[in-house]
Design a protein around this motif. Structure first.
Motif, PDB file in Angstrom:
ATOM      1  N   LEU A  61       6.225 -55.485  -2.271  1.00 43.38           N
ATOM      2  CA  LEU A  61       5.965 -54.447  -3.266  1.00 43.38           C
ATOM      3  C   LEU A  61       7.170 -54.221  -4.172  1.00 43.38           C
ATOM      4  CD1 LEU A  61       3.883 -51.748  -1.342  1.00 43.38           C
ATOM      5  CD2 LEU A  61       3.111 -53.654  -2.754  1.00 43.38           C
ATOM      6  N   PHE A  62       8.362 -54.397  -3.632  1.00 47.51           N
ATOM      7  CA  PHE A  62       9.552 -54.270  -4.471  1.00 47.51           C
ATOM      8  C   PHE A  62       9.629 -55.420  -5.474  1.00 47.51           C
ATOM      9  CE2 PHE A  62      10.805 -52.136  -0.446  1.00 47.51           C
ATOM     10  CZ  PHE A  62      10.978 -50.864  -0.946  1.00 47.51           C
ATOM     11  N   PHE A  63       9.253 -56.604  -5.033  1.00 47.95           N
ATOM     12  CA  PHE A  63       9.225 -57.745  -5.945  1.00 47.95           C
ATOM     13  C   PHE A  63       8.139 -57.568  -7.011  1.00 47.95           C
ATOM     14  CE2 PHE A  63      11.000 -60.329  -2.218  1.00 47.95           C
ATOM     15  CZ  PHE A  63      12.301 -60.178  -2.666  1.00 47.95           C
ATOM     16  N   THR A  64       7.023 -56.957  -6.611  1.00 49.52           N
ATOM     17  CA  THR A  64       5.954 -56.689  -7.570  1.00 49.52           C
ATOM     18  C   THR A  64       6.428 -55.701  -8.634  1.00 49.52           C
ATOM     19  OG1 THR A  64       4.274 -57.040  -5.854  1.00 49.52           O
ATOM     20  CG2 THR A  64       3.594 -55.847  -7.830  1.00 49.52           C
ATOM     21  N   THR A  65       7.143 -54.664  -8.195  1.00 45.85           N
ATOM     22  CA  THR A  65       7.706 -53.710  -9.144  1.00 45.85           C
ATOM     23  C   THR A  65       8.709 -54.396 -10.061  1.00 45.85           C
ATOM     24  OG1 THR A  65       7.442 -51.931  -7.523  1.00 45.85           O
ATOM     25  CG2 THR A  65       8.916 -51.511  -9.374  1.00 45.85           C
ATOM     26  N   ALA A  66       9.497 -55.306  -9.497  1.00 44.79           N
ATOM     27  CA  ALA A  66      10.455 -56.061 -10.307  1.00 44.79           C
ATOM     28  C   ALA A  66       9.739 -56.887 -11.371  1.00 44.79           C
ATOM     29  CB  ALA A  66      11.294 -56.967  -9.412  1.00 44.79           C
ATOM     30  N   ALA A  67       8.596 -57.457 -11.020  1.00 45.39           N
ATOM     31  CA  ALA A  67       7.822 -58.230 -11.991  1.00 45.39           C
ATOM     32  C   ALA A  67       7.319 -57.340 -13.119  1.00 45.39           C
ATOM     33  CB  ALA A  67       6.647 -58.918 -11.292  1.00 45.39           C
ATOM     34  N   LEU A  68       6.916 -56.115 -12.768  1.00 44.26           N
ATOM     35  CA  LEU A  68       6.448 -55.175 -13.789  1.00 44.26           C
ATOM     36  C   LEU A  68       7.594 -54.756 -14.706  1.00 44.26           C
ATOM     37  CD1 LEU A  68       3.975 -53.564 -14.758  1.00 44.26           C
ATOM     38  CD2 LEU A  68       4.705 -51.716 -13.242  1.00 44.26           C
ATOM     39  N   ALA A  77      17.129 -53.473 -17.426  1.00 43.76           N
ATOM     40  CA  ALA A  77      17.816 -54.601 -16.791  1.00 43.76           C
ATOM     41  C   ALA A  77      18.453 -54.178 -15.465  1.00 43.76           C
ATOM     42  CB  ALA A  77      18.873 -55.164 -17.737  1.00 43.76           C
ATOM     43  N   LEU A  78      19.089 -53.014 -15.445  1.00 43.08           N
ATOM     44  CA  LEU A  78      19.697 -52.514 -14.217  1.00 43.08           C
ATOM     45  C   LEU A  78      18.636 -52.174 -13.174  1.00 43.08           C
ATOM     46  CD1 LEU A  78      22.497 -50.278 -15.769  1.00 43.08           C
ATOM     47  CD2 LEU A  78      22.827 -52.359 -14.412  1.00 43.08           C
ATOM     48  N   ALA A  79      17.522 -51.587 -13.643  1.00 39.83           N
ATOM     49  CA  ALA A  79      16.423 -51.278 -12.719  1.00 39.83           C
ATOM     50  C   ALA A  79      15.882 -52.561 -12.078  1.00 39.83           C
ATOM     51  CB  ALA A  79      15.303 -50.546 -13.458  1.00 39.83           C
ATOM     52  N   LEU A  80      15.804 -53.616 -12.861  1.00 36.29           N
ATOM     53  CA  LEU A  80      15.328 -54.898 -12.352  1.00 36.29           C
ATOM     54  C   LEU A  80      16.275 -55.446 -11.283  1.00 36.29           C
ATOM     55  CD1 LEU A  80      13.509 -57.397 -12.417  1.00 36.29           C
ATOM     56  CD2 LEU A  80      14.821 -58.205 -14.393  1.00 36.29           C
ATOM     57  N   LEU A  81      17.566 -55.399 -11.540  1.00 38.21           N
ATOM     58  CA  LEU A  81      18.544 -55.904 -10.579  1.00 38.21           C
ATOM     59  C   LEU A  81      18.488 -55.106  -9.273  1.00 38.21           C
ATOM     60  CD1 LEU A  81      21.631 -56.524 -12.906  1.00 38.21           C
ATOM     61  CD2 LEU A  81      20.119 -58.239 -11.880  1.00 38.21           C
ATOM     62  N   ILE A  82      18.284 -53.804  -9.388  1.00 35.99           N
ATOM     63  CA  ILE A  82      18.216 -52.965  -8.185  1.00 35.99           C
ATOM     64  C   ILE A  82      16.969 -53.290  -7.374  1.00 35.99           C
ATOM     65  CG2 ILE A  82      17.899 -50.590  -7.396  1.00 35.99           C
ATOM     66  CD1 ILE A  82      19.758 -49.756  -9.697  1.00 35.99           C
ATOM     67  N   GLU A  83      15.837 -53.479  -8.041  1.00 37.26           N
ATOM     68  CA  GLU A  83      14.610 -53.824  -7.316  1.00 37.26           C
ATOM     69  C   GLU A  83      14.771 -55.150  -6.578  1.00 37.26           C
ATOM     70  OE1 GLU A  83      11.944 -52.142  -6.704  1.00 37.26           O
ATOM     71  OE2 GLU A  83      12.420 -50.429  -7.979  1.00 37.26           O
ATOM     72  N   LEU A  84      15.353 -56.118  -7.242  1.00 37.06           N
ATOM     73  CA  LEU A  84      15.557 -57.424  -6.605  1.00 37.06           C
ATOM     74  C   LEU A  84      16.564 -57.322  -5.466  1.00 37.06           C
ATOM     75  CD1 LEU A  84      15.685 -59.720  -9.776  1.00 37.06           C
ATOM     76  CD2 LEU A  84      13.798 -59.494  -8.140  1.00 37.06           C
ATOM     77  N   GLY A  85      17.575 -56.466  -5.632  1.00 39.00           N
ATOM     78  CA  GLY A  85      18.600 -56.324  -4.606  1.00 39.00           C
ATOM     79  C   GLY A  85      18.142 -55.571  -3.381  1.00 39.00           C
ATOM     80  N   THR A  86      17.018 -54.868  -3.487  1.00 35.49           N
ATOM     81  CA  THR A  86      16.506 -54.104  -2.336  1.00 35.49           C
ATOM     82  C   THR A  86      16.260 -55.008  -1.131  1.00 35.49           C
ATOM     83  OG1 THR A  86      15.471 -52.476  -3.807  1.00 35.49           O
ATOM     84  CG2 THR A  86      14.654 -52.567  -1.564  1.00 35.49           C
ATOM     85  N   ASP A 108      21.047 -45.740   5.481  1.00 32.52           N
ATOM     86  CA  ASP A 108      21.834 -44.907   4.565  1.00 32.52           C
ATOM     87  C   ASP A 108      22.087 -45.625   3.240  1.00 32.52           C
ATOM     88  OD1 ASP A 108      21.963 -42.887   6.414  1.00 32.52           O
ATOM     89  OD2 ASP A 108      23.902 -43.498   7.229  1.00 32.52           O
ATOM     90  N   LEU A 109      22.356 -46.913   3.326  1.00 33.83           N
ATOM     91  CA  LEU A 109      22.568 -47.686   2.109  1.00 33.83           C
ATOM     92  C   LEU A 109      21.275 -47.798   1.309  1.00 33.83           C
ATOM     93  CD1 LEU A 109      24.465 -49.312   0.348  1.00 33.83           C
ATOM     94  CD2 LEU A 109      23.994 -51.323   1.765  1.00 33.83           C
ATOM     95  N   MET A 110      20.146 -47.917   2.015  1.00 32.96           N
ATOM     96  CA  MET A 110      18.861 -47.990   1.331  1.00 32.96           C
ATOM     97  C   MET A 110      18.549 -46.687   0.600  1.00 32.96           C
ATOM     98  SD  MET A 110      16.182 -49.877   0.630  1.00 32.96           S
ATOM     99  CE  MET A 110      15.727 -51.135   1.848  1.00 32.96           C
ATOM    100  N   VAL A 111      18.914 -45.547   1.199  1.00 28.67           N
ATOM    101  CA  VAL A 111      18.713 -44.257   0.538  1.00 28.67           C
ATOM    102  C   VAL A 111      19.468 -44.221  -0.788  1.00 28.67           C
ATOM    103  CG1 VAL A 111      19.232 -41.787   0.663  1.00 28.67           C
ATOM    104  CG2 VAL A 111      18.226 -42.943   2.635  1.00 28.67           C
ATOM    105  N   ALA A 112      20.750 -44.619  -0.758  1.00 21.29           N
ATOM    106  CA  ALA A 112      21.556 -44.615  -1.976  1.00 21.29           C
ATOM    107  C   ALA A 112      21.021 -45.620  -3.000  1.00 21.29           C
ATOM    108  CB  ALA A 112      23.014 -44.939  -1.632  1.00 21.29           C
ATOM    109  N   TRP A 113      20.598 -46.769  -2.506  1.00 23.90           N
ATOM    110  CA  TRP A 113      20.106 -47.828  -3.395  1.00 23.90           C
ATOM    111  C   TRP A 113      18.818 -47.406  -4.097  1.00 23.90           C
ATOM    112  CZ3 TRP A 113      22.862 -51.808  -4.944  1.00 23.90           C
ATOM    113  CH2 TRP A 113      22.231 -52.893  -5.555  1.00 23.90           C
TER     114      TRP A 113
END
Length: 237
Positions: free
Chosen positions: A168-175, A88-97, A104-109
């Motif tokens: 591609l991030f949204f595709t990963t979120a779908a997976l 669930a957290l991985a999904l939220l992070i992918e969507l939040g990308t 720098d924020l993208m590196v941490a994210w």
């Protein structure tokens, strides 16, 4: 004697092997689409080659650390109680990308994305080790990884035409959403998913537990990814 929840499938059905492999695939997926993500970061989102390399390196490093943490947690915590929040957290992070524009924020994210992805992979490997035919589960994981990865890279232009540079991030979120859904239908108790060895039987190779070897292989896989991403971030043309 515990009974399986009505909505759960049989732990040794072919579908169970597919579901466990899907959990691992969701955590590993970014590795197989790295070329597409690199292109999206540079061409679509405006990051420099060096910044894209650091972002991918952070993703891989997070995966390594996440898998390592999960090695010490799996077996002590019911797998489903750990896996569902992680996905669930991985999904939220992918969507939040999609909402992040600063390098720098993208590196941490993306480090966080890798952290939870690595946990999911290690959990999946632990489940495979408890199944009667772990080679079948691992083979299914490899099939999904290369099959889905190839399809996504092939259709990347179409995906980005519809979903934009974050496609591609949204595709990963779908997976990950798919993995989260199928995980619900797997038995949650270790005694239901486990392959109980006969009395006196030990699951080991050269004295090392098979499950430990599988999780070590998971860590080495992420470390190899980190080395490649480090090469990219070092100024590879």
């Amino acid at each position: 004697m515990r009974t399986r929840a009505k909505h759960c499938i049989n732990a040794e059905s072919p579908l169970a092997y597919f579901f466990v492999a899907m959990i691992g695939c969701a955590g590993l997926f970014y590795i197989n689409i790295t070329p597409g993500i690199t292109s999206a970061l540079v061409s679509g989102l405006g990051f420099s080659d060096s910044q894209a390399g650091y972002i991918l390196s952070a993703n891989g490093t997070g995966g390594l650390i996440g898998a390592t943490i999960a090695i010490f947690v799996t077996g002590r915590v019911p797998w489903k109680a750990l896996c569902l929040p992680v996905l669930a957290l991985a999904l939220l992070i992918e969507l939040g990308t999609a909402s992040i524009a600063h390098a720098d924020l993208m590196v941490a994210w993306r480090f966080l994305a890798g952290l939870f992805g690595g946990c999911a992979v290690a959990i999946s490997f632990a489940l495979m080790g408890r199944m009667k035919k772990p080679d079948r589960a691992f083979g299914t994981l490899i099939f999904l990884q290369f099959g889905l990865g190839g399809l996504v890279l092939t259709f990347r232009p179409h995906i980005e035409a519809v979903l934009g540079p974050h496609g591609l991030f949204f595709t990963t979120a779908a997976l990950i959403t798919t993995a989260l859904t199928v995980a619900i239908f797997l038995p949650g108790d270790a005694t239901e998913t486990g392959n109980k060895p006969e009395s006196g039987e030990t699951k080991s190779l050269l004295g090392i537990p098979i499950l430990s070897l599988a999780l070590l292989a998971c860590v080495c896989l992420f470390q190899a990814g980190c080395l490649v991403f480090g090469h990219i971030s070092s100024g590879w043309p």
